[in-house]
Design a protein around this motif. Structure first.
Motif, PDB file in Angstrom:
ATOM      1  N   GLY A   1       0.693  -1.331   0.162  1.00 20.68           N
ATOM      2  CA  GLY A   1      -0.053   0.127  -0.301  1.00 20.68           C
ATOM      3  C   GLY A   1       0.815   1.158  -0.094  1.00 20.68           C
ATOM      4  O   GLY A   1       0.404   2.343  -0.122  1.00 20.68           O
ATOM      5  N   GLY A   2       2.142   1.283   0.185  1.00 19.32           N
ATOM      6  CA  GLY A   2       3.062   2.337   0.158  1.00 19.32           C
ATOM      7  C   GLY A   2       3.601   2.879   1.450  1.00 19.32           C
ATOM      8  O   GLY A   2       4.104   3.692   1.503  1.00 19.32           O
ATOM      9  N   PHE A   3       3.281   2.106   2.399  1.00 21.25           N
ATOM     10  CA  PHE A   3       3.391   2.699   3.925  1.00 21.25           C
ATOM     11  C   PHE A   3       4.807   2.120   4.295  1.00 21.25           C
ATOM     12  O   PHE A   3       5.058   1.117   4.084  1.00 21.25           O
ATOM     13  N   ALA A   4       5.558   3.096   4.628  1.00 17.57           N
ATOM     14  CA  ALA A   4       6.968   2.824   5.067  1.00 17.57           C
ATOM     15  C   ALA A   4       6.687   2.517   6.829  1.00 17.57           C
ATOM     16  O   ALA A   4       6.262   3.387   7.748  1.00 17.57           O
TER      17      ALA A   4
ATOM     18  N   ARG B   1      -0.493  -4.811  12.890  1.00 15.18           N
ATOM     19  CA  ARG B   1      -0.036  -6.172  12.546  1.00 15.18           C
ATOM     20  C   ARG B   1      -0.310  -6.301  11.043  1.00 15.18           C
ATOM     21  O   ARG B   1      -1.205  -5.639  10.376  1.00 15.18           O
ATOM     22  N   LEU B   2       0.757  -6.752  10.351  1.00 14.67           N
ATOM     23  CA  LEU B   2       0.659  -6.666   8.656  1.00 14.67           C
ATOM     24  C   LEU B   2       0.972  -8.097   8.558  1.00 14.67           C
ATOM     25  O   LEU B   2       1.903  -8.608   8.878  1.00 14.67           O
TER      26      LEU B   2
ATOM     27  N   VAL C   1       4.424  -7.225   2.452  1.00 15.82           N
ATOM     28  CA  VAL C   1       5.505  -6.490   2.525  1.00 15.82           C
ATOM     29  C   VAL C   1       5.866  -6.625   1.035  1.00 15.82           C
ATOM     30  O   VAL C   1       6.049  -7.568   0.026  1.00 15.82           O
ATOM     31  N   ALA C   2       6.326  -5.409   0.515  1.00 14.62           N
ATOM     32  CA  ALA C   2       6.620  -5.315  -1.124  1.00 14.62           C
ATOM     33  C   ALA C   2       8.049  -5.321  -0.945  1.00 14.62           C
ATOM     34  O   ALA C   2       8.809  -6.067  -1.761  1.00 14.62           O
ATOM     35  N   TYR C   3       8.757  -4.527  -0.045  1.00 17.52           N
ATOM     36  CA  TYR C   3      10.273  -4.677  -0.392  1.00 17.52           C
ATOM     37  C   TYR C   3      10.852  -4.006   0.935  1.00 17.52           C
ATOM     38  O   TYR C   3      10.137  -3.340   1.857  1.00 17.52           O
TER      39      TYR C   3
END
Length: 109
Positions: free
Chosen positions: A49-52, A73-74, A79-81
């Motif tokens: 989603g673009g959240f750091a 919690r994710l 996790v993109a990268y």
């Protein structure tokens, strides 16, 4: 023999599909799974989603991350990268561009 030759284009098409589509995706999934499993406390990540976020704790299927002042919690598959890896890639790209520019300037002189 003629029948076997008629299946040759199909076999070639399947091989091309395997090497150009399926195999790279499989390797990418494997690399992503290895990256997610190697995450540890303090690693900075970017979600799909673009959240750091910053990793606090790792469970079986979830990560506990800090998002702003909150802990959330994710799910690991979102996790993109890793942010550190992206910054390293940008640094190396910047250095290589700078080296090329300086080399081109020296060649013009």
């Amino acid at each position: 023999m003629q029948e076997l030759l008629s299946f040759l284009p199909l076999a070639v098409l399947i091989l091309v599909f395997y090497f150009l589509v399926y195999r790279p995706q499989q390797q990418q999934r494997k690399n992503h799974a290895a990256m997610v499993s190697s995450l540890k406390r303090g690693d900075k990540i970017v979600t799909n989603g673009g959240f750091a976020c910053e990793v606090i704790k790792q469970d079986d299927k979830f990560l506990i991350v800090t998002l702003g002042d909150n802990q959330v919690r994710l799910a690991k598959e979102f996790v993109a990268y890793k942010l550190d890896e992206l910054l390293e890639q940008e640094d190396s790209n910047t250095r290589s561009k700078e080296e090329e520019e300086s080399k081109n300037k020296n060649d013009k002189k």
